[in-house]
Design an enzyme around this catalytic site. Structure first.
Site, PDB file in Angstrom:
ATOM      1  N   ASN A  86      48.650  50.564   6.294  1.00 37.35           N
ATOM      2  CA  ASN A  86      48.567  51.343   5.057  1.00 37.35           C
ATOM      3  C   ASN A  86      49.561  50.735   4.179  1.00 37.35           C
ATOM      4  O   ASN A  86      50.563  50.105   4.451  1.00 37.35           O
ATOM      5  CB  ASN A  86      48.758  53.016   5.396  1.00 37.35           C
ATOM      6  CG  ASN A  86      50.069  52.891   6.406  1.00 37.35           C
ATOM      7  OD1 ASN A  86      50.444  52.219   7.106  1.00 37.35           O
ATOM      8  ND2 ASN A  86      50.772  54.065   6.161  1.00 37.35           N
ATOM      9  N   VAL A  87      49.001  50.848   2.791  1.00 33.04           N
ATOM     10  CA  VAL A  87      49.742  50.096   1.926  1.00 33.04           C
ATOM     11  C   VAL A  87      49.930  51.341   0.853  1.00 33.04           C
ATOM     12  O   VAL A  87      49.262  51.583   0.124  1.00 33.04           O
ATOM     13  CB  VAL A  87      48.961  48.818   1.235  1.00 33.04           C
ATOM     14  CG1 VAL A  87      49.985  48.506  -0.016  1.00 33.04           C
ATOM     15  CG2 VAL A  87      48.756  47.974   2.296  1.00 33.04           C
ATOM     16  N   GLU A  88      51.186  51.983   0.686  1.00 33.84           N
ATOM     17  CA  GLU A  88      51.376  52.907  -0.326  1.00 33.84           C
ATOM     18  C   GLU A  88      52.061  52.334  -1.464  1.00 33.84           C
ATOM     19  O   GLU A  88      51.908  51.256  -1.765  1.00 33.84           O
ATOM     20  CB  GLU A  88      52.625  53.992   0.506  1.00 33.84           C
ATOM     21  CG  GLU A  88      52.134  54.480   1.948  1.00 33.84           C
ATOM     22  CD  GLU A  88      53.006  55.438   2.370  1.00 33.84           C
ATOM     23  OE1 GLU A  88      54.157  55.422   1.928  1.00 33.84           O
ATOM     24  OE2 GLU A  88      52.441  56.133   3.244  1.00 33.84           O
ATOM     25  N   CYS A 130      44.691  53.419   2.893  1.00 34.90           N
ATOM     26  CA  CYS A 130      44.696  53.769   4.403  1.00 34.90           C
ATOM     27  C   CYS A 130      44.526  52.326   5.035  1.00 34.90           C
ATOM     28  O   CYS A 130      43.828  51.539   4.355  1.00 34.90           O
ATOM     29  CB  CYS A 130      43.686  54.736   4.723  1.00 34.90           C
ATOM     30  SG  CYS A 130      44.201  56.501   4.193  1.00 34.90           S
ATOM     31  N   GLU A 134      42.571  51.852   7.586  1.00 34.63           N
ATOM     32  CA  GLU A 134      41.096  51.788   8.061  1.00 34.63           C
ATOM     33  C   GLU A 134      40.475  51.193   6.668  1.00 34.63           C
ATOM     34  O   GLU A 134      39.450  50.166   6.940  1.00 34.63           O
ATOM     35  CB  GLU A 134      40.615  53.075   8.533  1.00 34.63           C
ATOM     36  CG  GLU A 134      41.195  53.408   9.556  1.00 34.63           C
ATOM     37  CD  GLU A 134      42.013  54.657   9.137  1.00 34.63           C
ATOM     38  OE1 GLU A 134      43.011  54.638   8.264  1.00 34.63           O
ATOM     39  OE2 GLU A 134      42.136  55.863   9.668  1.00 34.63           O
ATOM     40  N   CYS A 168      41.426  59.603   8.308  1.00 31.41           N
ATOM     41  CA  CYS A 168      41.013  60.552   7.152  1.00 31.41           C
ATOM     42  C   CYS A 168      39.583  60.597   6.819  1.00 31.41           C
ATOM     43  O   CYS A 168      38.489  59.640   6.947  1.00 31.41           O
ATOM     44  CB  CYS A 168      42.008  60.449   6.037  1.00 31.41           C
ATOM     45  SG  CYS A 168      41.370  59.074   4.918  1.00 31.41           S
ATOM     46  N   CYS A 218      38.237  57.382   4.922  1.00 27.35           N
ATOM     47  CA  CYS A 218      38.346  56.448   5.669  1.00 27.35           C
ATOM     48  C   CYS A 218      36.901  56.719   6.689  1.00 27.35           C
ATOM     49  O   CYS A 218      36.246  55.593   7.063  1.00 27.35           O
ATOM     50  CB  CYS A 218      39.455  56.264   6.713  1.00 27.35           C
ATOM     51  SG  CYS A 218      40.791  55.572   5.725  1.00 27.35           S
TER      52      CYS A 218
HETATM   53  N1  THU Z   1      46.833  57.177   6.647  1.00 23.08           N
HETATM   54  C1  THU Z   1      46.206  56.120   7.027  1.00 23.08           C
HETATM   55  O1  THU Z   1      46.328  54.985   6.732  1.00 23.08           O
HETATM   56  N2  THU Z   1      44.895  56.224   7.680  1.00 23.08           N
HETATM   57  C2  THU Z   1      44.352  57.461   7.514  1.00 23.08           C
HETATM   58  O2  THU Z   1      43.337  57.638   8.188  1.00 23.08           O
HETATM   59  C3  THU Z   1      45.338  58.690   7.454  1.00 23.08           C
HETATM   60  C4  THU Z   1      46.620  58.653   6.733  1.00 23.08           C
HETATM   61  C5  THU Z   1      48.166  56.815   5.959  1.00 23.08           C
HETATM   62  C6  THU Z   1      48.229  57.025   4.525  1.00 23.08           C
HETATM   63  C7  THU Z   1      49.781  57.372   4.293  1.00 23.08           C
HETATM   64  O3  THU Z   1      50.171  55.978   4.080  1.00 23.08           O
HETATM   65  C8  THU Z   1      50.226  57.981   5.650  1.00 23.08           C
HETATM   66  O4  THU Z   1      49.036  57.517   6.351  1.00 23.08           O
HETATM   67  C9  THU Z   1      50.552  58.972   5.442  1.00 23.08           C
HETATM   68  O5  THU Z   1      49.389  59.949   5.048  1.00 23.08           O
END
Ligand code: THU
Length: 148
Positions: free
Chosen positions: A46-48, A57, A59, A95, A98
């Site tokens: 994940n890259v915020e 996300c 995936e 999620c 994804c």
């Molecule tokens: N996140 C994912 O990378 N994949 C998911 O399927 C659910 C959530 C990440 C997004 C965010 O950076 C962190 O989890 C918290 O929501």
């Protein structure tokens, strides 16, 4: 069918990818790894973003990398890992967005990949829940709907 050793390797690849997670806002590091029928593994994390809603996300990033490398189907397995140790949670499931993104790549090759959802059990040990993509996203909308 995916062998147990392949599952372990896929989870290890996802955990490796999560080491590069950029998640300073949630502190929730996620790793993902995609397994293809030719044995290829493609990872993501994940890259915020300071503009929170722009977060990518793990995936979605892995699917984007795979498609940018030319993959158009052949997806047979996916591992998704949540944080380890402190901050660990029960097994993380992809999620909704994804699931839809994974479905596009799977549908192109007509596969129903097994999703390994990885987290921690009550004792803190690794806990893995398995589900097919079609179970996580029943009655999916996909490319076939637009090619009639
Ligand atoms: N996140 C994912 O990378 N994949 C998911 O399927 C659910 C959530 C990440 C997004 C965010 O950076 C962190 O989890 C918290 O929501």
């Amino acid at each position: 069918m995916i062998e147990e050793t392949q599952k372990d390797a896929l989870i290890a690849a996802a955990r490796g990818a999560a080491q590069h997670s950029y998640s300073p806002y949630s502190n929730y590091s996620v790793g993902s790894a995609l397994l293809f029928d030719d044995g290829t593994v493609v990872t993501g994390t994940n890259v915020e973003n300071a503009s929170y809603g722009l977060t990518l996300c793990a995936e979605t990033l892995a699917v984007s990398k795979a498609m940018a490398a030319g993959k158009r189907g052949g997806l047979i397995g996916v591992a998704v890992t949540g944080p380890l140790g402190e901050g660990a949670t029960p097994p993380i499931t992809p999620c909704g967005r994804c699931r839809q993104v994974l479905n596009e790549l799977a549908a192109l090759g007509g596969t129903d990949p097994i999703i390994l959802c990885v987290g921690a059990g009550e004792n803190g040990a690794q806990d893995v829940r398995e589900a097919t993509l079609s179970a996580l996203l029943p009655h999916a909308f996909g490319p076939d709907h637009l090619s009639a």
